[in-house]
Design a protein around this motif. Structure first.
Motif, short mmCIF file in Angstrom:
data_model
loop_
_atom_site.label_atom_id
_atom_site.label_comp_id
_atom_site.label_asym_id
_atom_site.label_seq_id
_atom_site.Cartn_x
_atom_site.Cartn_y
_atom_site.Cartn_z
N VAL A 1 12.70 36.91 76.55
CA VAL A 1 11.29 36.55 76.51
C VAL A 1 10.59 37.35 77.59
O VAL A 1 10.97 37.30 78.76
CB VAL A 1 11.10 35.03 76.74
N SER A 2 9.57 38.11 77.17
CA SER A 2 8.84 38.99 78.09
C SER A 2 7.36 38.99 77.73
O SER A 2 7.00 38.82 76.57
CB SER A 2 9.35 40.42 78.00
N PRO A 3 6.50 39.24 78.73
CA PRO A 3 5.07 39.34 78.42
C PRO A 3 4.75 40.70 77.80
O PRO A 3 5.36 41.71 78.16
CB PRO A 3 4.40 39.19 79.79
N ASN A 4 3.80 40.71 76.88
CA ASN A 4 3.35 41.99 76.32
C ASN A 4 2.22 42.55 77.18
O ASN A 4 1.95 42.04 78.27
CB ASN A 4 2.94 41.82 74.85
N ALA A 5 1.54 43.58 76.71
CA ALA A 5 0.48 44.24 77.50
C ALA A 5 -0.69 43.31 77.81
O ALA A 5 -1.40 43.51 78.79
CB ALA A 5 -0.01 45.47 76.76
N LEU A 6 -0.88 42.26 76.98
CA LEU A 6 -1.98 41.32 77.20
C LEU A 6 -1.55 40.10 78.01
O LEU A 6 -2.33 39.18 78.21
CB LEU A 6 -2.55 40.86 75.85
N GLY A 7 -0.31 40.06 78.45
CA GLY A 7 0.20 38.94 79.24
C GLY A 7 0.69 37.77 78.40
O GLY A 7 1.00 36.71 78.94
#
Length: 52
Positions: A17-23
């Protein structure tokens, strides 16, 4: 899954689970595609990533 006369299998090898460019947090699952050469013997063919 059959491909031609071969049996193909998809094996889950991990997830993250990771944040994308928009958080926004997204789950990523990592898969290996394997081909059966003989009974009980599978060989690696390809990798893929799925965003869930």
């Amino acid at each position: 899954m059959a491909e031609g006369s071969s049996i193909m299998a998809y094996r889950l090898v991990g997830e993250r689970v990771s944040p994308n460019a928009l958080g926004i947090y997204q789950k990523y699952r990592f898969w290996h595609k394997e081909k059966q050469g003989s009974p009980g013997l599978f060989s690696y063919q390809a990798s893929s990533v799925a965003v869930c």
